[in-house]
Write an enzyme that holds these catalytic residues in place. Structure first.
Site, PDB file in Angstrom:
ATOM      1  CB  CYS A   1      -6.949 -76.832  -0.629  1.00 28.05           C
ATOM      2  SG  CYS A   1      -8.157 -77.231   0.859  1.00 28.05           S
ATOM      3  N   PRO A   2      -6.602 -73.882  -2.390  1.00 29.48           N
ATOM      4  CG  PRO A   2      -5.449 -71.664  -2.191  1.00 29.48           C
ATOM      5  CD  PRO A   2      -5.738 -73.152  -3.018  1.00 29.48           C
TER       6      PRO A   2
END
Length: 79
Positions: free
Chosen positions: A17-18
């Protein structure tokens, strides 16, 4: 026979992430209603975040399929 008629496949395995979330949003922007995006992930947090993002954008998560240890496919229908 395939479960879904996948229009596009996005492989973000190896990303954290992200990146998987951002790449999924980007892919969905370039798709038409009714098309199906298949997203391959291996980062557990993405299994939670991508469906949340997809629903906020108004699309439909058809299925989250576990395909191996810490590996999933998310099927998304564009609305």
């Amino acid at each position: 026979m395939a479960k879904y008629q996948v229009t596009k496949t996005l492989d973000v395995r190896g990303e954290v992430c992200p990146v998987p979330d951002v790449e999924t949003k980007r892919a969905l922007q370039n798709m038409k209603p009714g098309e199906i995006l298949e997203v391959w992930i291996d980062y557990p947090m993405s299994k939670e975040r991508i469906p949340e993002t997809v629903k906020k954008l108004g699309h439909e998560v058809l299925e989250i399929e576990e395909v191996g240890p810490s590996e999933w496919k998310i099927y998304i229908k564009v609305k």
